[in-house]
Design a protein around this motif. Structure first.
Motif, PDB file in Angstrom:
ATOM      1  N   VAL A   1       6.009  -4.105   0.943  1.00  0.00           N
ATOM      2  CA  VAL A   1       6.937  -3.429   1.842  1.00  0.00           C
ATOM      3  C   VAL A   1       8.246  -4.205   1.967  1.00  0.00           C
ATOM      4  O   VAL A   1       9.276  -3.637   2.334  1.00  0.00           O
TER       5      VAL A   1
ATOM      6  N   ALA B   1      -1.052  -2.047  -4.886  1.00  0.00           N
ATOM      7  CA  ALA B   1      -0.217  -1.825  -3.695  1.00  0.00           C
ATOM      8  C   ALA B   1       1.212  -2.244  -3.996  1.00  0.00           C
ATOM      9  O   ALA B   1       1.459  -3.057  -4.903  1.00  0.00           O
TER      10      ALA B   1
ATOM     11  N   ARG C   1       1.746  -1.608   0.910  1.00  0.00           N
ATOM     12  CA  ARG C   1       1.169  -0.280   1.128  1.00  0.00           C
ATOM     13  C   ARG C   1       0.464   0.158  -0.150  1.00  0.00           C
ATOM     14  O   ARG C   1       1.028   0.042  -1.245  1.00  0.00           O
TER      15      ARG C   1
ATOM     16  N   ASP D   1      -2.405   3.544   2.682  1.00  0.00           N
ATOM     17  CA  ASP D   1      -2.863   2.618   3.720  1.00  0.00           C
ATOM     18  C   ASP D   1      -1.949   1.398   3.777  1.00  0.00           C
ATOM     19  O   ASP D   1      -1.538   0.852   2.754  1.00  0.00           O
ATOM     20  N   LEU D   2      -1.670   0.957   4.990  1.00  0.00           N
ATOM     21  CA  LEU D   2      -0.836  -0.225   5.192  1.00  0.00           C
ATOM     22  C   LEU D   2      -1.720  -1.461   5.230  1.00  0.00           C
ATOM     23  O   LEU D   2      -2.701  -1.510   5.975  1.00  0.00           O
TER      24      LEU D   2
ATOM     25  N   PRO E   1       3.189  -6.745   8.330  1.00  0.00           N
ATOM     26  CA  PRO E   1       3.012  -5.869   7.158  1.00  0.00           C
ATOM     27  C   PRO E   1       3.225  -6.616   5.850  1.00  0.00           C
ATOM     28  O   PRO E   1       4.136  -7.436   5.731  1.00  0.00           O
TER      29      PRO E   1
END
Length: 301
Positions: A259, A256, A239, A220-221, A236
């Motif tokens: 990015v 996570a 991720r 999931d972003l 963003p």
């Protein structure tokens, strides 16, 4: 008219065959021994060339005709394929126009404003903090360029961090990976909101206080939610790399990966989000907020 064969049965034709064989051997011997035979053969070839050309004309005409027909057939097939592709692309363009119009109508129904271009300036890395327990860097933009404390910093992939100190010609940036950095995010897939905190490692962020039943998955972003007014919404951040469920625990362990290229990027963008509007005393929102917070008079007496 009957053609008389050269070699027929009988004693005289046998002599003819013997004579032809002797002449052939003589020509081969003369060609091998005398160099003038090559000139004679070249002249004979020149004399015979028109005859050879005339004989080859029907074959060349047939070959050219077959190639022309095959090329014409290939062009017809290619034209048909291009027409089919043109129709397919035209259908897709019409579908895209329909989806765009539908998107506009939905925005009008929701009374949602479209996203506008956000101002920014570019910056370049000057140095990294030598302290191994912090993740900070210095960039070449300062107060004279409009940089300010709390300004979001991005690279070509995603959010890097925010400015924590500004001088005239440089600024210090606290990166997402720092353990002292935390920010609100939301899952791009379903809009669930969480808090992401740095872990002290460049490749890992901790998603805090995720309920064990929350709909969050690997891959999931996570994007900026826009809450608190520090970071603009929709950019963003990270991720999801791991979701671990511990039996009997109310919260799942979720990590996570940023990015942004925190360890490799050298060029950055400093964003200038629009200022947030805060309620002032006397506004209806201010009055409603304090009417909820203040206790009733009966309890105060």
């Amino acid at each position: 008219m009957l053609i008389k064969p050269l070699f027929s049965h009988g004693p005289v034709p046998g002599y003819r065959m013997l004579l032809c064989a002797i002449v052939a051997f003589a020509l081969m011997f003369a060609e091998h021994r005398f160099s003038r035979m090559e000139d004679l053969r070249a002249q004979m070839t020149t004399v015979v060339a028109p005859i050879q050309w005339a004989v080859s004309v029907p074959s060349d005409v047939l070959t050219w005709g077959s190639l022309a027909l095959s090329d014409q057939r290939a062009l017809v097939d290619e034209n048909r394929r291009l027409r089919e592709q043109l129709l397919t692309l035209s259908h897709r363009v019409q579908r895209m126009a329909s989806l765009t119009a539908e998107n506009v109508r939905l925005r009008e129904l929701l009374n949602a404003a479209g996203q506008t271009e956000m101002p920014y300036i570019t910056a370049e890395l000057l140095s990294l903090d030598s302290d191994p327990f912090t993740h900070q860097m210095v960039i070449d933009r300062g107060r004279r360029d409009g940089a300010y404390v709390g300004q979001p910093v991005m690279d070509a992939s995603g959010l890097v961090g925010q400015i924590t100190a500004v001088s005239a010609y440089s600024s210090r940036v606290l990166m997402l990976a720092d353990a002292n950095h935390a920010m609100p995010v939301q899952v791009n897939r379903n809009g669930l909101r969480f808090i992401v905190q740095g872990s002290g490692r460049y490749d890992t962020l901790n998603v805090m206080h995720v309920p064990d039943t929350a709909d969050i998955r690997e891959g999931d972003l996570l994007i900026t939610s826009g809450l608190a007014g520090r970071f603009p919404a929709g950019y963003p951040v990270a991720r999801v790399s791991e979701v671990a469920h511990d039996p009997g625990q109310p919260f799942a362990r979720v990590t996570a990966a940023p990015v942004a290229q925190l360890q490799r990027s050298r060029h950055f963008l400093l964003l200038f989000p629009p200022p947030t509007i805060e309620p002032e005393p006397g506004d209806r929102l201010w009055d409603e907020t304090f009417s909820i917070i203040e206790p009733p008079l009966e309890l105060m007496q």
